[in-house]
Motif scaffolding. Structure first.
Motif, PDB file in Angstrom:
ATOM      1  N   SER A 106      80.705  -8.048 -18.137  1.00  0.00           N
ATOM      2  CA  SER A 106      81.719  -7.372 -17.327  1.00  0.00           C
ATOM      3  C   SER A 106      83.088  -7.721 -17.888  1.00  0.00           C
ATOM      4  N   THR A 107      83.910  -6.714 -17.963  1.00  0.00           N
ATOM      5  CA  THR A 107      85.270  -6.897 -18.460  1.00  0.00           C
ATOM      6  C   THR A 107      86.241  -6.413 -17.400  1.00  0.00           C
ATOM      7  N   MET A 108      86.900  -7.353 -16.786  1.00  0.00           N
ATOM      8  CA  MET A 108      87.932  -7.098 -15.780  1.00  0.00           C
ATOM      9  C   MET A 108      87.392  -6.412 -14.532  1.00  0.00           C
ATOM     10  N   THR A 109      86.115  -6.669 -14.209  1.00  0.00           N
ATOM     11  CA  THR A 109      85.529  -6.069 -13.004  1.00  0.00           C
ATOM     12  C   THR A 109      84.875  -7.083 -12.075  1.00  0.00           C
ATOM     13  N   TYR A 110      84.775  -8.337 -12.481  1.00  0.00           N
ATOM     14  CA  TYR A 110      84.119  -9.336 -11.622  1.00  0.00           C
ATOM     15  C   TYR A 110      84.745  -9.352 -10.230  1.00  0.00           C
ATOM     16  N   ALA A 114      82.208  -9.321  -7.128  1.00  0.00           N
ATOM     17  CA  ALA A 114      81.848 -10.722  -6.899  1.00  0.00           C
ATOM     18  C   ALA A 114      81.329 -10.944  -5.475  1.00  0.00           C
ATOM     19  N   SER A 115      80.088 -11.368  -5.397  1.00  0.00           N
ATOM     20  CA  SER A 115      79.469 -11.739  -4.129  1.00  0.00           C
ATOM     21  C   SER A 115      78.204 -12.517  -4.455  1.00  0.00           C
ATOM     22  N   ASP A 116      77.723 -13.260  -3.489  1.00  0.00           N
ATOM     23  CA  ASP A 116      76.466 -13.983  -3.697  1.00  0.00           C
ATOM     24  C   ASP A 116      75.333 -13.002  -3.981  1.00  0.00           C
TER      25      ASP A 116
END
Length: 186
Positions: A106-110, A114-116
């Motif tokens: 991923s590039t600049m999308t985490y 982002a979640s468990d």
């Protein structure tokens, strides 16, 4: 932090190499995938395929994963390589079998996924020892570029999330506005 996506009306901004490579070079993205012998990978939040196009020549198959089908439409307009398949999906509910992927990036999308649940899903679909390469805007940056600082994560946040799901973090670094994390799947 709330879920959001990149404004499709501004998608042309995703196709500027002089800006994109300032924050993440193709070489630093491709290197860990090649080192892990990744043949089948997913680009998480692929957008218009800017980095997907860089990775495609180095792997057998790339799944361009994005929640916005409009981004896939933009990618189709510019031309999708033969070994790229576009997948409309949220990262927390990927349509892949267990261990189907050799890696993901991923590039600049985490900060957008982002979640468990998303990290657990990545642990499920990436084969044991497969590479996960993540670059994103850091919460330690000044916010002059990218999303507002309060929508970002620090590298330590990403490392903690990955380690909770059994990923082995190979490297992590914080740069001026971005962070980089390379991990191996459990």
């Amino acid at each position: 932090m709330g879920f959001h996506t990149f404004d499709v009306e501004r998608a042309d901004r995703l196709e500027r190499p002089e800006v994109r490579y300032r924050w993440v070079s193709a070489e630093e993205l491709i290197g860990p995938l090649v080192a892990a012998d990744a043949g089948v990978v997913a680009d998480l939040g692929s957008g218009t395929g800017f980095y997907t196009d860089d990775v495609a020549p180095h792997v057998e198959r790339v799944y361009g994963v994005d929640v916005q089908t409009e981004m896939h439409d933009r990618y189709r307009e510019k031309g999708v390589p033969e070994n790229v398949e576009l997948v409309a999906s949220d990262v927390s509910d990927l349509p892949f079998a267990d261990d189907e992927l050799d890696g993901a990036f991923s590039t600049m999308t985490y900060h957008e996924f982002a979640s468990d649940a998303a990290v657990a899903e990545l642990a499920r679909v990436i084969r044991s020892g497969g590479a996960l390469v993540t670059f994103d805007w850091t919460a330690d940056g000044d916010g002059a570029d990218g999303p507002p600082v309060d929508e970002r994560f620090a590298a330590a946040d990403a490392v903690s999330a990955l380690e909770r799901e059994g990923f082995e973090v190979v490297s992590d670094s914080t740069r001026t506005e971005t962070f980089a994390v390379v991990a191996r799947a459990p």
